[in-house]
Design a protein around this motif. Sequence first.
Motif: not given
Length: 301
Positions: A32-44, A46-62
Motif C-alpha cells: 500500500l502507499t503510506q498515505s493509504a495505510l495512514s488513512a486506514q490507521l485513522s479509520r481503525l 475510530d473503530l476501536f476508539d483508541d489511538p492504537l499507535l502513538i509516535p515514539s518519544q525517540s522519534g523512531k517508529g511508534m
Amino acid sequence: MNLTRHNLAFLTSLSVLLEERNVTRAAVKLHLTQSALSAQLSRLRDLFDDPLLIPSQSGKGMVLTARAEHLRLPLRQALQALEVVVGDVPTFDPAKSERTFVIACNDNAAAIITPRLLPLLHAASPVGIRVSIRAIEPIHLPALLERGEIDIALGSLSIVGGMSHELLLEEDCKMAQRIDHPRGIEPPTLDEYLNLEHVVVSGAVNSLYGFIDKILAKKGYARRVGISVPYYSIVPLLLQSSDLVCVLPSRFLSRYEHSLTALPLPLEVQNFRLYSVWHPRLDKDLAHTWLRRQLRLSALS
C-alpha cells in the motif's frame, strides 16, 4: 465491531502495523502507499476508539497503546487461523473414503447402472465407499437433492427441472412380446399395434397413459392399455404369461432375450434417454465429481 469485508481488510493492516510499529515499513509489506495505510490507521482508531499507535518519544517508529498491546497476539492468531480456513482445499481419496452415496432411481436404471457401477466402486474403495439405492420420488426430488438426502438421481429428462444434469445413455425402444405369442414374430403394422393390449410402466397413481399414448394422440390414434405397473421388473412376468405387449428400452430387453421377442415399432418413438441429476451446489464437490465419473463409465460399459 461489524466485521464487514472492508473491516477485515483493515484488521490485516492493523496486525502488520502492530508488528512493524512503523507506517512506512508496514505499507511496504502490505503493498500500500503510506498515505493509504495512514488513512486506514485513522479509520481503525475510530473503530476501536483508541489511538492504537502513538509516535515514539525517540522519534523512531511508534509505540503501542495498552489496547493495541492487548490486541496484538490474539489478532495475529485469529488472522492466521482465518488463513488456514480460507486456504484449506478439500480433497477426496476414494481409497480412504467411507462415504455412502445415495442414488435415487427406478428399477430399470438400477438394473442398467449398478451391475457395472459396483465393481468400479469396489476397485477404487474395497471396503470404504457404499451405495444406497432408493426409489425415485419425482415430486419430492428437488427438496431431497437440496437437503442432501439424495446425492444423485437417475431418470428421464422430466426429472431434471432446474438441477444440474448429464446424459448418461441413449438407446432405442422396441415392442416386447412373449416368444410364443400367437401373432407371430413379424414386426406389427400400426393397425395391429393399436389393436393389441398394452402394458404401461408409470410411477403415477392410477395412470394408464404413457409417452407412447402422447405420440399416438398427436396423430389421432389411441391404443388399449390393459394394465399399468410401477416397476419395469414386473413387465417380463406379465408378458411371459399373457398376450400383452409393452414398449421397452433395448438394453432392458436384452436381459430377457430367452423369454421375450423384441420387435421394431410401427411409429417413430424418441430414444430412451437416461440422465444423472444433482443439485448445483455439488457441481464442484470432489467426491460427487468422482461419483459422476463412475456413473458415466458404468453407462458406457
